[in-house]
Design an enzyme around this catalytic site. Structure first.
Site, PDB file in Angstrom:
ATOM      1  N   SER A   1       0.921  -1.634   0.113  1.00 60.11           N
ATOM      2  CA  SER A   1      -0.147   0.200  -0.478  1.00 60.11           C
ATOM      3  C   SER A   1       0.775   1.271  -0.224  1.00 60.11           C
ATOM      4  CB  SER A   1      -1.004   0.019   1.915  1.00 60.11           C
ATOM      5  OG  SER A   1      -0.254  -0.677   2.598  1.00 60.11           O
TER       6      SER A   1
ATOM      7  N   HIS B   1      -3.528  -3.423  -6.458  1.00 63.98           N
ATOM      8  CA  HIS B   1      -3.110  -2.989  -4.704  1.00 63.98           C
ATOM      9  C   HIS B   1      -4.984  -3.123  -4.087  1.00 63.98           C
ATOM     10  CE1 HIS B   1      -3.936   0.933  -1.771  1.00 63.98           C
ATOM     11  NE2 HIS B   1      -3.686  -0.189  -1.092  1.00 63.98           N
TER      12      HIS B   1
ATOM     13  N   GLU C   1      -6.654  -0.997  -6.976  1.00 64.53           N
ATOM     14  CA  GLU C   1      -5.833  -0.422  -8.334  1.00 64.53           C
ATOM     15  C   GLU C   1      -4.439  -0.731  -8.568  1.00 64.53           C
ATOM     16  OE1 GLU C   1      -5.702   4.500  -5.505  1.00 64.53           O
ATOM     17  OE2 GLU C   1      -4.664   2.246  -4.835  1.00 64.53           O
TER      18      GLU C   1
ATOM     19  N   ASN D   1      -5.687   5.983  -1.266  1.00 61.39           N
ATOM     20  CA  ASN D   1      -4.998   6.566   0.351  1.00 61.39           C
ATOM     21  C   ASN D   1      -4.069   8.125   0.349  1.00 61.39           C
ATOM     22  OD1 ASN D   1      -5.492   4.245   1.458  1.00 61.39           O
ATOM     23  ND2 ASN D   1      -3.288   3.383   1.114  1.00 61.39           N
TER      24      ASN D   1
HETATM   25  P1  NAI Z   1      -0.500  -9.283   7.505  1.00 61.39           P
HETATM   26  O1  NAI Z   1       0.706  -8.240   8.904  1.00 61.39           O
HETATM   27  O2  NAI Z   1      -1.607  -9.757   8.271  1.00 61.39           O
HETATM   28  O3  NAI Z   1      -0.193 -10.141   7.009  1.00 61.39           O
HETATM   29  C1  NAI Z   1       1.607 -10.700   6.476  1.00 61.39           C
HETATM   30  C2  NAI Z   1       1.495 -12.411   6.365  1.00 61.39           C
HETATM   31  O4  NAI Z   1       2.907 -12.356   5.091  1.00 61.39           O
HETATM   32  C3  NAI Z   1       1.885 -12.830   7.768  1.00 61.39           C
HETATM   33  O5  NAI Z   1       0.985 -13.818   7.600  1.00 61.39           O
HETATM   34  C4  NAI Z   1       3.099 -12.818   7.237  1.00 61.39           C
HETATM   35  O6  NAI Z   1       3.108 -14.267   8.451  1.00 61.39           O
HETATM   36  C5  NAI Z   1       3.641 -13.110   6.541  1.00 61.39           C
HETATM   37  N1  NAI Z   1       4.960 -13.574   5.616  1.00 61.39           N
HETATM   38  C6  NAI Z   1       5.948 -12.901   5.390  1.00 61.39           C
HETATM   39  N2  NAI Z   1       6.722 -13.021   5.463  1.00 61.39           N
HETATM   40  C7  NAI Z   1       6.148 -13.680   4.191  1.00 61.39           C
HETATM   41  C8  NAI Z   1       7.562 -14.464   3.474  1.00 61.39           C
HETATM   42  N3  NAI Z   1       8.554 -14.245   3.280  1.00 61.39           N
HETATM   43  N4  NAI Z   1       6.974 -15.558   2.891  1.00 61.39           N
HETATM   44  C9  NAI Z   1       5.427 -16.238   2.917  1.00 61.39           C
HETATM   45  N5  NAI Z   1       5.062 -15.179   3.964  1.00 61.39           N
HETATM   46  C10 NAI Z   1       5.598 -14.576   4.589  1.00 61.39           C
HETATM   47  O7  NAI Z   1      -0.125  -7.962   6.028  1.00 61.39           O
HETATM   48  P2  NAI Z   1      -1.361  -7.695   5.988  1.00 61.39           P
HETATM   49  O8  NAI Z   1      -2.342  -6.448   6.770  1.00 61.39           O
HETATM   50  O9  NAI Z   1      -2.270  -8.268   5.016  1.00 61.39           O
HETATM   51  O10 NAI Z   1      -0.889  -6.532   4.910  1.00 61.39           O
HETATM   52  C11 NAI Z   1       0.027  -7.246   3.286  1.00 61.39           C
HETATM   53  C12 NAI Z   1       0.364  -6.778   2.881  1.00 61.39           C
HETATM   54  O11 NAI Z   1      -0.642  -5.318   2.459  1.00 61.39           O
HETATM   55  C13 NAI Z   1       1.208  -6.042   2.812  1.00 61.39           C
HETATM   56  O12 NAI Z   1       2.250  -5.136   2.331  1.00 61.39           O
HETATM   57  C14 NAI Z   1      -0.121  -4.138   2.957  1.00 61.39           C
HETATM   58  O13 NAI Z   1       0.952  -2.823   2.745  1.00 61.39           O
HETATM   59  C15 NAI Z   1      -0.465  -4.560   2.284  1.00 61.39           C
HETATM   60  N6  NAI Z   1      -1.867  -3.966   2.531  1.00 61.39           N
HETATM   61  C16 NAI Z   1      -2.433  -3.933   3.795  1.00 61.39           C
HETATM   62  C17 NAI Z   1      -4.078  -3.201   3.537  1.00 61.39           C
HETATM   63  C18 NAI Z   1      -4.624  -3.922   4.927  1.00 61.39           C
HETATM   64  O14 NAI Z   1      -5.503  -2.624   5.149  1.00 61.39           O
HETATM   65  N7  NAI Z   1      -3.710  -4.292   5.863  1.00 61.39           N
HETATM   66  C19 NAI Z   1      -4.621  -2.733   2.822  1.00 61.39           C
HETATM   67  C20 NAI Z   1      -3.922  -2.914   1.044  1.00 61.39           C
HETATM   68  C21 NAI Z   1      -2.824  -3.409   1.608  1.00 61.39           C
END
Ligand code: NAI
Length: 682
Positions: free
Chosen positions: A420, A441, A453, A491
């Site tokens: 994001s 996105h 996006e 955003n």
């Molecule tokens: P989160 O922290 O809930 O989940 C991330 C997951 O990735 C974790 O389960 C972790 O174990 C896993 N992970 C980390 N490194 C890894 C690897 N090398 N191999 C496999 N799995 C791995 O994060 P979230 O909130 O889901 O965000 C994920 C992405 O989405 C980020 O880039 C964030 O910026 C983006 N995003 C988040 C939004 C939100 O509202 N939370 C909205 C839009 C985008």
């Protein structure tokens, strides 16, 4: 079969040996059947022909594979110049439908796919309706979503057929029904498998059953004594969702029924006048604009033949887990990777809940679960057409992952990141083929938010952008191409508005009042509650990133303080509000609570000013796409037609002047972007 001899483009009338007339609609110049003026006037000729030479029965069906009739031709509403012209159009349609309804032979609509708006109104003018029970069948009266109500007799005929409560629910919500649900309500007579559709229609003609009668208690709701009570109840229900000033259509529909319930003829006449009045109003014109903006987003990626079969999602957290579930729901084979099975399990559990809610039938739920495969080892990588990375928001971690991933990907597969805030340019050095990286996105919650996006950097291959857009369409989302600049579009525009709300709160304005002011403007949720919902830690991190790169998103100390106190918002029950069972506990707004006069302008003008900056920076291709992005990405007051459309309606110079005034009173963050001046000079 013998075909009638009048020349036709859209309707084709044939008679079979049993004397049944088959009237097939296959609109000549489109792949969807819509009821334009030309289509209606040709229908009139066909109906006249049937009146002159009555058949044994009539079956109306569609020649288009995608459905029966999707509704009236909305373009014709934009071109109408006056209420009189609009009312005349409606009255013309009433005459045709009335003649159809009064044919002495049995008449049946055989429905598959879309049967919406004017399409259902036509079907309601037939004596019987039978529909294909397939999942793709959608029956409803969604006019209210365009700021109008049914205008081809649908208000009167739906109420007459299924009674006020069910018909009003159908029309006030605009929600389409499956064939089975429509049959349960009595809106159609039978839901049958597709292969039996035409046979079932024929049976209805050859052996017409008694026509459905409304139960006496439902009829009694139309009585003058009960009507005002029910009307009041309905208005109260609507008021909890829509403000009369912004969305007059649902109220007009209730008023229409209350005035005319005992007289179908006067209801029809009044319906034409009421729709004509609504359609010329700002709310309908803007909602119709939003409909076309949506069509434009839907058209993105149409020039790509990309079709994914297998998707691999890495990161089974809040976003990755839900993206994987959504793709499986849409019929794709999905492998979901994370560091351990324990991290994947909660995502599968949430997916099961989503599938049960959306698919209902256990057989379909199981099939969707079978399509979602936990894959700790990443075995899905070499087979995937699309790989979506949704791991922690950390550039090094993402780069390290790409280095191991890229050599295992199949040629031509899309590599997408859900980041994001990290520019693609920061991530591409880890890739051999930087042109294949694109941002997909998604917004949270994935199942609800329609916009995705499609983020591209100067390095991204244009074909990859088209393919990624086609993929977003394939999974039922609305793609919007945006440049890889800080905050992308949504955003970036949302953040100054949220921060201004936080600023107001730190000045002592009650959060309830701030939220109420934004909702009164037409936002779906107040900014304080939205900040709590997104998570204050996430808001803080986005605000800091934007602040560093754009320089205009000063982070209020209050936001930092709340995060350092561990008040993260809805997710841990404490933010600006406290939460009980996931709902904010809000103080009752009393007369003594005062709201500074410029609260709404302060919040909204920061949003509009940032929209101008994005326009200047070409974050999206043009004004319309910017409006579309903000409406579908944030829920920005649809009846206002989008932020830039709103600016034009209120006047560019007036709003620019207001910003200058706010800048004098509250600081440089309100300084009008240069784009105001450019637009003003055009
Ligand atoms: P989160 O922290 O809930 O989940 C991330 C997951 O990735 C974790 O389960 C972790 O174990 C896993 N992970 C980390 N490194 C890894 C690897 N090398 N191999 C496999 N799995 C791995 O994060 P979230 O909130 O889901 O965000 C994920 C992405 O989405 C980020 O880039 C964030 O910026 C983006 N995003 C988040 C939004 C939100 O509202 N939370 C909205 C839009 C985008």
């Amino acid at each position: 079969m013998t075909e009638s001899n009048t020349t036709s483009c859209h309707w084709h009338l044939e008679r079979d040996q049993a004397g049944i007339a088959w009237l097939r609609i296959d609109v000549a110049d489109g792949n969807v059947n819509v009821l334009s003026l030309a289509v209606i006037s040709e229908l009139q000729q066909k109906v006249d022909e049937l009146v002159r030479n009555p058949p044994r029965g009539l079956i109306i069906h569609s020649g288009k594979p995608n459905g029966f009739i999707a509704g009236a031709d909305i373009k014709s509403f934009l071109g109408m110049k006056s209420e009189q012209e609009a009312a005349e159009f409606m009255r013309g349609v009433h005459t045709v439908f009335d003649r159809l309804e009064s044919l002495s032979c049995p008449t049946v609509a055989a429905i598959h796919g879309f049967c919406l708006g004017g399409g259902l109104e036509l079907a309601l003018a037939c004596h019987y309706r039978v529909a294909d029970e397939d999942q793709g069948t959608r029956i409803g009266l969604p006019e209210v979503l365009l700021g109008i109500h049914p205008g081809f007799g649908g208000t009167m005929r739906s109420i007459r057929l299924i009674g006020v409560p069910a018909a009003m629910d159908l029309m006030l919500s605009g929600r389409p029904l499956s064939a089975r649900a429509a049959a349960k309500l009595g809106l159609i007579d039978h839901a049958v498998p597709q292969r039996h559709l035409l046979r079932a229609a024929r049976m209805l003609v050859l052996d017409p059953p008694q026509r459905r009668q409304l139960k006496p208690w439902l009829k009694s709701l139309n009585l003058p004594l009960l009507r005002p009570l029910l009307a009041r109840y309905l208005r109260r229900q609507v008021a909890s969702r829509a403000n009369r000033e912004h969305y007059p259509a649902p109220y007009a529909m209730i008023d229409l029924w209350e005035r005319n319930a005992s007289d179908p003829k006067s209801m029809l006449a009044d319906e034409a006048a009421s729709v004509a009045h609504l359609v010329m109003g700002d709310s309908a014109q803007n909602l119709i604009r939003v409909f076309f903006l949506q069509e434009r987003l839907k058209a993105a990626g149409r020039d790509s033949r990309f079709k994914a079969q297998r998707v691999h999602v890495i990161g089974a957290g809040v976003m990755g887990g839900d993206i994987a579930a959504w793709c499986a729901l849409q019929g794709l084979m999905v492998t979901l990777q994370d560091q351990s099975p324990e991290r994947i399990a909660p995502a599968v559990k949430r997916a099961a809940q989503l599938f049960s809610k959306k698919l209902k039938q256990p057989r379909l739920v199981q099939a969707a679960l079978d399509r979602l495969i936990p894959d700790v080892a990443g075995q899905g990588v070499p087979h995937a057409d699309v790989i979506i990375e949704a791991i922690f928001e950390n550039a090094e971690a993402k780069q390290a992952l790409y280095r191991t991933l890229e050599p295992r990907m199949k040629p031509g597969a899309i590599l997408a990141t859900n980041t994001s805030s990290i520019p693609l340019q920061t991530l591409t050095p880890a890739l051999q083929h930087p042109q294949r990286l694109v941002g997909l996105h998604f917004f949270n919650p994935v199942a609800k938010m329609q916009l995705v996006e499609i983020v591209h950097s100067p390095q991204t291959d244009e074909q990859v952008v088209r393919d990624a857009s086609a993929f977003a369409r394939q999974i039922g989302k609305l793609p919007l191409a945006v440049t890889s600049t800080p905050g992308f579009l949504v955003n970036r525009i949302l953040m100054p508005y949220l921060l201004e709300a936080v600023e107001l709160e730190s000045e002592g304005v009650r959060p309830e009042l701030i939220d109420r002011a934004a909702v009164a403007f037409g936002m779906p949720m107040g900014p304080i509650e939205l900040a709590d919902t997104v998570g204050l830690d996430i808001c803080l991190s986005v605000a800091e990133i934007l602040g560093q790169s754009l320089g205009n998103a000063r982070v209020p100390a209050r936001l930092r303080a709340l995060v350092s106190e561990g008040r993260l918002g809805r997710k841990n029950g404490q933010g600006f509000y406290s939460y009980r069972n996931g709902e904010p506990v809000k103080a009752r707004i009393s007369a003594g609570m005062t709201l500074p006069a410029d609260v709404t302008d302060r919040m909204m003008l920061r949003l509009l000013n940032e929209a101008m900056a994005c326009l200047r920076g070409h974050v999206v291709e043009d004004e319309d796409l910017l409006d579309a992005g903000i409406i579908f990405g944030t829920g920005f007051a649809p009846f206002r037609g989008g932020p830039l459309h709103h600016v034009r309606e209120r006047g560019i110079s007036a709003l620019r002047g207001r910003l200058e005034e706010l800048a004098r009173n509250h600081g440089a963050r309100f300084t009008p972007d240069e784009e105001w001046q450019r637009l003003q000079a055009l």
